[in-house]
Design an enzyme around this catalytic site. Structure first.
Site, PDB file in Angstrom:
ATOM      1  N   HIS A 189      -3.370 -11.549 -23.382  1.00  0.00           N
ATOM      2  CA  HIS A 189      -2.236 -12.476 -23.385  1.00  0.00           C
ATOM      3  C   HIS A 189      -1.093 -11.916 -24.215  1.00  0.00           C
ATOM      4  O   HIS A 189       0.069 -12.073 -23.884  1.00  0.00           O
ATOM      5  CB  HIS A 189      -2.659 -13.826 -23.954  1.00  0.00           C
ATOM      6  N   ARG A 297      -1.152  -1.478  -3.471  1.00  0.00           N
ATOM      7  CA  ARG A 297      -1.984  -0.480  -2.787  1.00  0.00           C
ATOM      8  C   ARG A 297      -3.380  -0.503  -3.419  1.00  0.00           C
ATOM      9  O   ARG A 297      -3.682   0.252  -4.347  1.00  0.00           O
ATOM     10  CB  ARG A 297      -1.362   0.909  -2.924  1.00  0.00           C
ATOM     11  N   ARG A 333      -2.778  -5.195  -0.081  1.00  0.00           N
ATOM     12  CA  ARG A 333      -3.202  -4.499   1.133  1.00  0.00           C
ATOM     13  C   ARG A 333      -4.653  -4.071   0.975  1.00  0.00           C
ATOM     14  O   ARG A 333      -5.036  -3.549  -0.077  1.00  0.00           O
ATOM     15  CB  ARG A 333      -2.323  -3.267   1.340  1.00  0.00           C
ATOM     16  N   GLU A 432       2.704   0.053  11.178  1.00  0.00           N
ATOM     17  CA  GLU A 432       2.788   1.462  10.760  1.00  0.00           C
ATOM     18  C   GLU A 432       2.627   2.407  11.936  1.00  0.00           C
ATOM     19  O   GLU A 432       2.732   3.621  11.770  1.00  0.00           O
ATOM     20  CB  GLU A 432       1.663   1.770   9.756  1.00  0.00           C
ATOM     21  N   ASN A 455       6.717   4.717   6.004  1.00  0.00           N
ATOM     22  CA  ASN A 455       6.253   6.094   5.748  1.00  0.00           C
ATOM     23  C   ASN A 455       5.374   6.567   6.902  1.00  0.00           C
ATOM     24  O   ASN A 455       5.524   7.673   7.417  1.00  0.00           O
ATOM     25  CB  ASN A 455       5.455   6.161   4.443  1.00  0.00           C
ATOM     26  N   ASP A 456       4.461   5.697   7.290  1.00  0.00           N
ATOM     27  CA  ASP A 456       3.591   6.068   8.411  1.00  0.00           C
ATOM     28  C   ASP A 456       4.273   5.853   9.758  1.00  0.00           C
ATOM     29  O   ASP A 456       4.074   6.634  10.688  1.00  0.00           O
ATOM     30  CB  ASP A 456       2.276   5.278   8.346  1.00  0.00           C
ATOM     31  N   ARG A 466       3.645  13.578   7.346  1.00  0.00           N
ATOM     32  CA  ARG A 466       4.412  13.217   6.149  1.00  0.00           C
ATOM     33  C   ARG A 466       4.091  14.094   4.947  1.00  0.00           C
ATOM     34  O   ARG A 466       4.819  14.105   3.950  1.00  0.00           O
ATOM     35  CB  ARG A 466       4.221  11.725   5.799  1.00  0.00           C
ATOM     36  N   CYS A 503       7.878  -2.382   3.523  1.00  0.00           N
ATOM     37  CA  CYS A 503       7.371  -1.945   2.224  1.00  0.00           C
ATOM     38  C   CYS A 503       7.296  -0.428   2.102  1.00  0.00           C
ATOM     39  O   CYS A 503       6.896   0.089   1.072  1.00  0.00           O
ATOM     40  CB  CYS A 503       6.006  -2.571   1.935  1.00  0.00           C
TER      41      CYS A 503
HETATM   42  C1  PEP Z   1       3.808   3.138   4.597  1.00  0.00           C
HETATM   43  O1  PEP Z   1       3.115   3.775   5.359  1.00  0.00           O
HETATM   44  O2  PEP Z   1       5.044   3.013   4.684  1.00  0.00           O
HETATM   45  C2  PEP Z   1       3.171   2.452   3.460  1.00  0.00           C
HETATM   46  C3  PEP Z   1       3.826   1.589   2.714  1.00  0.00           C
HETATM   47  O3  PEP Z   1       1.882   2.771   3.184  1.00  0.00           O
HETATM   48  P1  PEP Z   1       1.432   4.125   2.435  1.00  0.00           P
HETATM   49  O4  PEP Z   1       2.691   4.852   2.017  1.00  0.00           O
HETATM   50  O5  PEP Z   1       0.611   3.715   1.291  1.00  0.00           O
HETATM   51  O6  PEP Z   1       0.688   4.804   3.502  1.00  0.00           O
HETATM   52 MG    MG Z   2       0.976   3.652   5.279  1.00  0.00          MG
END
Ligand code: PEP
Ligand code: MG
Length: 545
Positions: A189, A297, A333, A432, A455-456, A466, A503
């Protein structure tokens, strides 16, 4: 120069003179014999009355400064003071051993706190510190300097063995540059309060710190890294100054924008949330005034250890995040292992194309025991806040049907076991893959929300690994195909009454904020340090022009 490392609980820098308290605070409790038991009982009752009065004042102050959820701890303290077992133990010791009340309280505190500390449940373990806190208060209320608080006449850095939540709330923010404690955990706390009160703080620097620090020593505290320097050298001071300047600029932005709405000049609103990888990121989330957590995550819980995290370990982590966010939305997630996130104990075997392999929800659906453990932990934690759960790497309706079926099974099992969970958990999926975006019309009615993992989505839409830096010139993150897939998903989400967020990293790309607002994106979730910059951008957009 001496360097100590603990846990930074509030990211900020402070340089100043040390005010050392631990030797001053601890008065040894003496055991003395008494003749009049009733008189001793009366002393305890009088102290209890005083302590309750103090606690209700602290509660009021906490309510004003750190909000209702954080203030609740002092209500708990008031309840603990009235706890039957606790009071009976004090009375018994006085009566049977014919000893003074201070000694009886101190012995009771030791017994109860050892009992709590030995329990498996982290919530109950935390009660060990609380029972000590209320007992110290009771004992202090029997002495003349009953109103004593930790304070300093000059702005200084408080150095102590530990701080109780009430001592933390009573710190005079004008005079306290920071505090450093030898003990304490980042989820206590005290740590949560320090974060909420924006006090730079490093805790758990170890006992050795106490034997090296003296009143008036020059000390530098880095709340970002958890480093504390006694008598810092010139180079360290310069580094600190640089960091402090950066932090000050950010603070200015925060001052200007804290508590402000994420609203465009023409009145369109959007939620700005933060992405986290674990409990340790919470300080940054609160410091940057994020409206919630848009992506936790959870796989980092699996990446940290050498074996699967247990249901209880996961439950503790989720609960901590939910409690710290005090009713703000927290979207967790489910595990996204595989591809670039390898964990030996999962025994996934070698794959030619891991990004296209057995990852994320595919692992959960092929190994439901792992999935169910995580879901149980999530559902159990749901009663501690406003939880959303989302599933990564969705490509089909049948996958989602299976997921929802497993969720129902887990809920039934919990119900049968009499285990509580919330009925208001939002269920969502990540968009994604191009497949998910293209069938978003079918997926949307099955969920409460979409969250676009750009991102994916970019990697799978543009066929660009990536992880491969050589593909950068081929990987146009603003590619029309990507933006169209996001727009289509937004349209379909809204048609079905669901909401949609982003996200992935693209959420923080301020050159796209206007486009996202025009698509009707409801939420952008970015790393904590980006929240205010994004708010600034949103507040300068005029969608009429
Ligand atoms: C994404 O794929 O944009 C995502 C937020 O997940 P991660 O980057 O953890 O794969
Ligand atoms: Mg992802």
């Amino acid at each position: 120069m001496l360097k100590f490392t603990g846990k930074g609980v509030y990211g900020a820098i402070a340089v100043g003179r040390a005010s050392v308290f631990f030797q001053k605070k601890k008065a040894k409790i003496r055991r003395t014999g008494i003749a009049d038991v009733e008189a001793e009982f009366a002393r305890v009752e009088a102290a209890k009355e005083k302590a309750t009065q103090q606690l209700s004042e602290i509660y009021e102050k906490a309510l004003r400064e750190v909000g209702e959820t954080n203030a609740q701890i002092f209500e708990i303290h008031m309840m603990m003071l009235e706890d039957e077992d606790y009071n009976e133990s004090i009375r018994n010791i006085i009566e049977t051993q014919l000893v003074n009340a201070e000694y009886a309280i101190s012995l009771t505190a030791n017994n109860f706190s050892s009992m709590f500390a030995a329990m498996d449940d982290a919530y109950m373990q935390a009660r060990a510190a609380d029972v000590k806190d209320i007992s110290d208060r009771l004992i202090t209320c029997m002495t003349a300097d009953c109103e004593k608080t930790i304070h300093s006449d000059q702005p200084s850095i408080i150095c102590n063995d530990d701080l109780t939540p009430s001592e933390t709330v009573l710190l005079d923010k004008e005079k306290i540059l920071a505090f450093v404690t030898a003990y304490g955990s980042s989820n206590s706390h005290t740590a949560i309060l320090a974060r909420t009160m924006n006090i730079p703080a490093v805790i758990g620097v170890g006992e050795e710190f106490l034997s090296n620090i003296k009143d008036g020593d020059m000390i530098a505290v880095d709340g970002f890294t958890g480093e504390v320097f006694i008598d810092p050298d010139q180079q360290t001071l310069e580094q600190m100054e640089c960091k402090q300047k950066e932090a000050r600029e950010k603070k200015e932005l925060l001052k200007r924008l804290k508590g402000k709405e994420n609203i465009t000049l023409d009145g369109q609103k959007i939620n700005i949330y933060a992405n986290i990888s674990g409990v340790e990121d919470l300080g940054a989330v609160l410091a940057n005034d994020a409206g919630g957590i848009g992506l936790f995550r959870s796989e980092f819980l699996y990446l940290e250890g050498t074996d699967f995290p247990t249901e209880q370990q996961q439950f503790e982590a989720y609960k901590k995040v939910l409690v710290s966010m005090a009713g703000k939305k927290v979207i967790i997630r489910t595990l996204d292992i595989g591809a670039d996130k390898k964990v030996d104990y999962f025994d996934l075997g070698e794959e030619e194309n891991p990004a296209l392999g057995l990852r994320a929800i595919r692992i959960c659906l092929t190994r439901p025991e792992i999935f169910k453990t995580q879901l149980r932990a999530l559902f159990r934690a749901s009663v501690f806040g406003r939880l959303g759960i989302m599933f990564p790497m969705i490509t089909s309706v049948s996958e989602l049907e299976k997921i929802l079926e497993i969720c129902s099974e887990v809920k039934c099992e919990l119900q049968e076991g009499g285990i509580e969970f919330s009925n208001d958990i939002e269920i969502g999926i990540m968009i994604e893959t191009p497949a998910a975006a293209l069938i978003s019309e079918k997926l949307a009615p099955m969920v409460d929300f979409f969250s676009v993992g750009t991102n994916d989505l970019i990697q799978y839409t543009l066929a660009c690994d990536r992880q491969n830096p050589r593909l950068e010139s081929f990987c146009d993150t603003h590619h029309e195909a990507v933006l169209r897939l996001i727009s289509l998903s937004a349209e379909n989400a809204h048609k079905a009454g669901a909401w949609i967020g982003i996200c992935g990293e693209l959420a923080a790309d301020t050159s796209l904020t206007e486009a996202f607002l025009k698509m009707g994106i409801d939420e952008l979730s970015v790393s904590p340090s980006f929240v205010l910059k994004l708010r600034n951008t949103v507040r300068n957009i005029d969608l009429r022009s």
